[in-house]
Write a protein that holds these residues in place. Structure first.
Motif, mmCIF file in Angstrom:
data_model
loop_
_atom_site.group_PDB
_atom_site.id
_atom_site.type_symbol
_atom_site.label_atom_id
_atom_site.label_comp_id
_atom_site.label_asym_id
_atom_site.label_seq_id
_atom_site.Cartn_x
_atom_site.Cartn_y
_atom_site.Cartn_z
ATOM 1 N N ASP A 79 73.864 -11.182 68.355
ATOM 2 C CA ASP A 79 72.485 -11.018 67.905
ATOM 3 C C ASP A 79 71.497 -11.108 69.062
ATOM 4 O OD1 ASP A 79 73.325 -10.674 65.324
ATOM 5 O OD2 ASP A 79 72.801 -12.700 64.636
ATOM 6 N N ALA A 80 71.910 -11.788 70.141
ATOM 7 C CA ALA A 80 71.049 -11.904 71.323
ATOM 8 C C ALA A 80 71.261 -10.740 72.291
ATOM 9 C CB ALA A 80 71.333 -13.224 72.044
ATOM 10 N N GLY A 81 72.091 -9.775 71.884
ATOM 11 C CA GLY A 81 72.302 -8.590 72.707
ATOM 12 C C GLY A 81 73.441 -8.706 73.695
ATOM 13 N N CYS A 82 74.292 -9.719 73.531
ATOM 14 C CA CYS A 82 75.395 -9.942 74.464
ATOM 15 C C CYS A 82 76.629 -9.117 74.089
ATOM 16 C CB CYS A 82 75.783 -11.425 74.480
ATOM 17 S SG CYS A 82 74.451 -12.534 75.000
ATOM 18 N N LYS A 83 77.526 -8.979 75.055
ATOM 19 C CA LYS A 83 78.856 -8.440 74.803
ATOM 20 C C LYS A 83 79.789 -9.623 74.585
ATOM 21 C CE LYS A 83 78.311 -4.438 77.901
ATOM 22 N NZ LYS A 83 78.853 -3.788 79.122
ATOM 23 N N VAL A 84 80.737 -9.472 73.674
ATOM 24 C CA VAL A 84 81.655 -10.572 73.367
ATOM 25 C C VAL A 84 83.090 -10.062 73.342
ATOM 26 C CG1 VAL A 84 82.332 -12.323 71.670
ATOM 27 C CG2 VAL A 84 79.902 -11.806 72.024
ATOM 28 N N ALA A 85 83.981 -10.827 73.979
ATOM 29 C CA ALA A 85 85.415 -10.552 73.931
ATOM 30 C C ALA A 85 86.116 -11.803 73.437
ATOM 31 C CB ALA A 85 85.941 -10.152 75.308
ATOM 32 N N VAL A 86 87.268 -11.609 72.798
ATOM 33 C CA VAL A 86 88.021 -12.728 72.240
ATOM 34 C C VAL A 86 89.478 -12.634 72.665
ATOM 35 C CG1 VAL A 86 88.781 -13.885 70.127
ATOM 36 C CG2 VAL A 86 86.485 -12.885 70.226
ATOM 37 N N PHE A 87 90.004 -13.742 73.213
ATOM 38 C CA PHE A 87 91.428 -13.882 73.498
ATOM 39 C C PHE A 87 92.021 -14.814 72.447
ATOM 40 C CE2 PHE A 87 91.261 -13.340 78.447
ATOM 41 C CZ PHE A 87 90.767 -12.052 78.287
ATOM 42 N N ASP A 88 93.006 -14.349 71.671
ATOM 43 C CA ASP A 88 93.615 -15.213 70.661
ATOM 44 C C ASP A 88 94.875 -14.546 70.125
ATOM 45 O OD1 ASP A 88 93.975 -16.687 67.964
ATOM 46 O OD2 ASP A 88 92.268 -17.732 68.837
ATOM 47 N N ALA A 89 95.779 -15.384 69.615
ATOM 48 C CA ALA A 89 97.022 -14.872 69.047
ATOM 49 C C ALA A 89 96.888 -14.474 67.581
ATOM 50 C CB ALA A 89 98.129 -15.920 69.196
ATOM 51 N N ASP A 90 95.790 -14.856 66.943
ATOM 52 C CA ASP A 90 95.600 -14.562 65.514
ATOM 53 C C ASP A 90 95.127 -13.115 65.358
ATOM 54 O OD1 ASP A 90 94.838 -14.356 62.850
ATOM 55 O OD2 ASP A 90 94.013 -16.385 62.761
ATOM 56 N N SER A 91 96.083 -12.223 65.153
ATOM 57 C CA SER A 91 95.738 -10.806 65.069
ATOM 58 C C SER A 91 94.878 -10.488 63.854
ATOM 59 C CB SER A 91 97.010 -9.957 65.044
ATOM 60 O OG SER A 91 97.800 -10.270 63.907
ATOM 61 N N GLY A 92 95.116 -11.207 62.742
ATOM 62 C CA GLY A 92 94.348 -10.940 61.533
ATOM 63 C C GLY A 92 92.868 -11.221 61.711
ATOM 64 N N GLN A 93 92.539 -12.452 62.107
ATOM 65 C CA GLN A 93 91.144 -12.832 62.286
ATOM 66 C C GLN A 93 90.523 -12.092 63.464
ATOM 67 O OE1 GLN A 93 89.264 -14.515 60.332
ATOM 68 N NE2 GLN A 93 87.448 -14.909 61.590
ATOM 69 N N GLY A 94 91.294 -11.941 64.539
ATOM 70 C CA GLY A 94 90.755 -11.256 65.718
ATOM 71 C C GLY A 94 90.425 -9.808 65.427
ATOM 72 N N SER A 95 91.317 -9.122 64.703
ATOM 73 C CA SER A 95 91.068 -7.717 64.352
ATOM 74 C C SER A 95 89.870 -7.596 63.421
ATOM 75 C CB SER A 95 92.307 -7.119 63.684
ATOM 76 O OG SER A 95 93.399 -7.116 64.584
ATOM 77 N N LYS A 96 89.728 -8.564 62.527
ATOM 78 C CA LYS A 96 88.582 -8.564 61.622
ATOM 79 C C LYS A 96 87.274 -8.705 62.406
ATOM 80 C CE LYS A 96 86.539 -11.107 57.739
ATOM 81 N NZ LYS A 96 86.651 -12.286 56.845
ATOM 82 N N MET A 97 87.264 -9.601 63.393
ATOM 83 C CA MET A 97 86.062 -9.766 64.217
ATOM 84 C C MET A 97 85.752 -8.502 64.998
ATOM 85 S SD MET A 97 86.688 -13.678 65.604
ATOM 86 C CE MET A 97 85.222 -13.706 66.660
ATOM 87 N N ALA A 98 86.804 -7.852 65.485
ATOM 88 C CA ALA A 98 86.606 -6.611 66.238
ATOM 89 C C ALA A 98 86.050 -5.520 65.338
ATOM 90 C CB ALA A 98 87.935 -6.170 66.850
ATOM 91 N N ARG A 99 86.583 -5.452 64.143
ATOM 92 C CA ARG A 99 86.173 -4.406 63.191
ATOM 93 C C ARG A 99 84.764 -4.640 62.657
ATOM 94 N NH1 ARG A 99 90.078 -5.131 60.310
ATOM 95 N NH2 ARG A 99 89.224 -6.415 58.635
ATOM 96 N N GLU A 100 84.464 -5.885 62.287
ATOM 97 C CA GLU A 100 83.182 -6.172 61.645
ATOM 98 C C GLU A 100 82.064 -6.514 62.629
ATOM 99 O OE1 GLU A 100 83.885 -9.253 58.806
ATOM 100 O OE2 GLU A 100 85.122 -7.981 57.488
ATOM 101 N N LYS A 101 82.430 -7.101 63.780
ATOM 102 C CA LYS A 101 81.409 -7.534 64.734
ATOM 103 C C LYS A 101 81.288 -6.614 65.953
ATOM 104 C CE LYS A 101 80.703 -11.443 62.461
ATOM 105 N NZ LYS A 101 79.438 -11.752 61.776
ATOM 106 N N GLY A 102 82.368 -5.905 66.251
ATOM 107 C CA GLY A 102 82.338 -5.043 67.421
ATOM 108 C C GLY A 102 82.729 -5.760 68.710
ATOM 109 N N VAL A 103 83.443 -6.882 68.591
ATOM 110 C CA VAL A 103 83.883 -7.591 69.790
ATOM 111 C C VAL A 103 85.123 -6.906 70.360
ATOM 112 C CG1 VAL A 103 83.038 -9.767 68.820
ATOM 113 C CG2 VAL A 103 85.465 -9.202 68.632
ATOM 114 N N ARG A 104 85.430 -7.167 71.625
ATOM 115 C CA ARG A 104 86.687 -6.710 72.232
ATOM 116 C C ARG A 104 87.736 -7.790 71.941
ATOM 117 N NH1 ARG A 104 86.037 -2.788 76.504
ATOM 118 N NH2 ARG A 104 88.074 -3.440 77.305
#
Length: 205
Positions: free
Chosen positions: A62-87
């Protein structure tokens, strides 16, 4: 007539009925609000493909930043990528080799990172990612008045990662004890502000 007026006023003063009238206080148009400049940052969340990580990502996005996530949880991580646009990088953050490969790929895309926030990762990982970041800073010393932020959520990493201060990167830990998710998110954002650059080495913010 004048004498009676003066006498009456003197009597009022003696009785304490004369009250001092304070001038009305004038408030600025934005009274009660503070704002801070927060240029777009590149934020890496490690071990945070969680509800808490989703909240942290949302605030920075929301502050205009880019966000990336490193994690083994493919379900939650993919959801964040799909809904939030994170890497999202599906990796075990305790697998140093996998982290090194993912970090190199992220740096290739972004050139650098500004903020790293860790949670639920072992001490070896924390030291490894800090070392990778410092080596990158040594090879590519981009001028920056901001430096960077290395924030651990419930991880006392300062003793072994304090070498990041050489690059203007502050190292702090945020405790979740007695706090709800919003408190933790707000603290991560606060420590990331340019004005918080003097806070360094705090064991339990």
């Amino acid at each position: 007539m004048a004498d009676n007026y003066i006498e009456r006023k003197m009597e009022e003063l003696r009785r304490g009925s004369q009250q001092r009238v304070m001038p009305a206080r004038r408030y600025a148009a934005k009274a009660g609000k503070l704002s801070f400049d927060f240029p777009a940052r590149r934020v890496l969340l490690c071990g945070l493909a969680t509800d808490l990580g989703d909240g942290i990502a949302t605030v920075f996005l929301d502050a205009g930043c880019k966000v990336a996530v490193f994690d083994a949880d493919s379900g939650q991580g993919s959801k964040m990528a799909r809904e939030k646009g994170v890497r999202f990088y599906e990796i075990d953050v305790n697998d140093t080799t996998a982290v090194e490969k993912a970090f190199a790929d992220l740096l290739k895309a972004w050139r650098d990172v500004d903020i790293i926030i860790n949670m639920e990762a072992g001490e070896d990982y924390r030291v490894a990612i800090a070392r990778m970041w410092s080596e990158h800073k040594t090879r590519y010393p981009f001028p920056s008045s901001y430096g960077g932020r290395f924030i651990d959520i419930d991880g006392p990493s300062f003793e072994k990662t304090s070498f990041l201060s050489e690059y203007g990167i502050t190292v702090n830990c945020v405790s979740v004890a007695g706090r709800n998710a919003k408190d933790v998110i707000d603290m991560c954002m606060f420590l990331s502000l340019p004005q918080a650059g003097f806070i360094h080495g705090s064991g339990k913010c």
